[in-house]
Write a protein that holds these residues in place. Structure first.
Motif, PDB file in Angstrom:
ATOM      1  N   ARG A   1      -0.117   8.990  -0.637  1.00  0.00           N
ATOM      2  CA  ARG A   1      -1.384   8.202  -0.426  1.00  0.00           C
ATOM      3  C   ARG A   1      -2.366   8.830  -1.262  1.00  0.00           C
TER       4      ARG A   1
ATOM      5  N   SER B   1      -3.757   5.066  -5.120  1.00  0.00           N
ATOM      6  CA  SER B   1      -4.110   3.805  -4.712  1.00  0.00           C
ATOM      7  C   SER B   1      -3.342   2.760  -5.594  1.00  0.00           C
ATOM      8  N   ARG B   2      -3.493   1.622  -5.056  1.00  0.00           N
ATOM      9  CA  ARG B   2      -3.026   0.432  -6.008  1.00  0.00           C
ATOM     10  C   ARG B   2      -3.629   0.196  -7.389  1.00  0.00           C
TER      11      ARG B   2
ATOM     12  N   GLY C   1       0.658   2.836   7.999  1.00  0.00           N
ATOM     13  CA  GLY C   1       0.373   3.785   7.080  1.00  0.00           C
ATOM     14  C   GLY C   1       0.673   5.099   7.195  1.00  0.00           C
TER      15      GLY C   1
ATOM     16  N   SER D   1       0.864  -1.183   0.206  1.00  0.00           N
ATOM     17  CA  SER D   1      -0.025   0.034   0.174  1.00  0.00           C
ATOM     18  C   SER D   1       0.954   1.122   0.038  1.00  0.00           C
TER      19      SER D   1
END
Length: 296
Positions: free
Chosen positions: A253, A256-257, A216, A148
């Motif tokens: 962030r 995203s994937r 995260g 992530s």
């Protein structure tokens, strides 16, 4: 079953992925031709510098991991890397003495991902990508972090290199404290991960720093602060003023994937024949490597 020429070529590339590269290739991967320098003497024992086509590492026989991986990303190299199909082929690094290197079985049921320092997604050719799967370029990385936030930091770096034209990048682990964990009693687990960048045109740099866990969380730090935290001077040729002033890094962030996957060119839908062919290549690669080890 017959393998397509492209897959046969992939086997050949994978077999050659541990081949030594001329040390003359290394300076081009470092800012001003100077490799990162260790400032913490505790990191120095049993280190070995290794050059690959698109990255260089300093490997630690104590940690049985790399202490850093250095790259020079350009707009052209990032564009080329996006066209390379990923073929996972983790392998031991034969240039590292057996007692000093990680083994594939160290990571089996360890609970950690085999985390790249120099990412496979940065590699501009199939051969360079195959080399990136050397365990000399791998650390035990928290699975949530690897899949992530860290993937987003890697993508942020590639997009920043594309926007600015070029970046020098140094990625590494941080080993903080006395009670470090290990996998299989052999390979040390980093407490944090860093990715430092330097823009030679703008003359500015900085680093992302993230704990090796699934929280995260991360922070942006100056190169001077990173030197204190990690015990590594990522870009030793820079004057103190440039190291002390941190660049404003992108917010990782934001990616995203799905964003990362969608940024890579897509081919046709994979069929079960494609999957079977891919698995056959991997099995053949493992069998041939075992045969070569038995011979030599």
């Amino acid at each position: 079953m017959l393998l397509k020429p492209a897959r046969l070529a992939a086997v050949v590339l994978l077999l050659g992925c541990g081949a030594a590269r001329s040390s003359d290739a290394c300076p081009a991967l470092f800012a001003d031709g100077r490799a990162p320098e260790l400032t913490n003497p505790k990191l120095a024992p049993r280190t070995l510098a290794l050059c690959f086509d698109a990255y260089a590492v300093l490997h630690s026989g104590v940690a049985r991991t790399p202490l850093y991986a250095a790259e020079h990303l350009t707009r052209a190299s990032v564009a080329a890397a996006r066209l390379v199909e990923r073929i996972d082929a983790f392998h031991d690094e034969d240039r590292v003495p057996p007692d000093d290197r990680a083994r594939l079985d160290d990571y089996v049921r360890s609970g950690f991902d085999r985390g790249h320092l120099a990412p496979a997604g940065d590699m501009p050719t199939g051969e360079a990508q195959a080399q990136s799967f050397s365990l000399a370029n791998i650390v035990p990385q928290d699975r949530v972090l690897n899949r992530s936030l860290w993937a987003a930091i890697e993508e942020s770096t590639r997009r920043l290199a594309t926007r600015r034209g070029q970046l020098f990048v140094v990625t590494g682990p941080v080993y903080a404290g006395d009670g470090l964990a290990s996998i299989n009693g052999r390979v040390l687990v980093p407490t944090q991960m860093f990715k430092a960048i330097y823009d030679p045109v703008a003359g500015e740099g900085g680093a992302w720093l993230a704990p090796n866990d699934g929280s995260g969380t991360f922070q942006s730090v100056s190169l001077a602060a990173l030197r204190t935290i990690a015990g590594i001077d990522a870009f030793p040729s820079l004057p103190p003023g440039q190291k002390a002033s941190a660049i404003t890094l992108p917010e990782p962030r934001a990616y995203s994937r799905d964003d990362i996957a969608n940024h890579r060119p897509r081919g046709r839908e994979q069929t079960w024949q494609d999957w079977l062919g891919h698995e056959a290549v991997r099995a053949l690669h493992r069998a041939l490597r075992q045969l070569l080890r038995a011979i030599f």
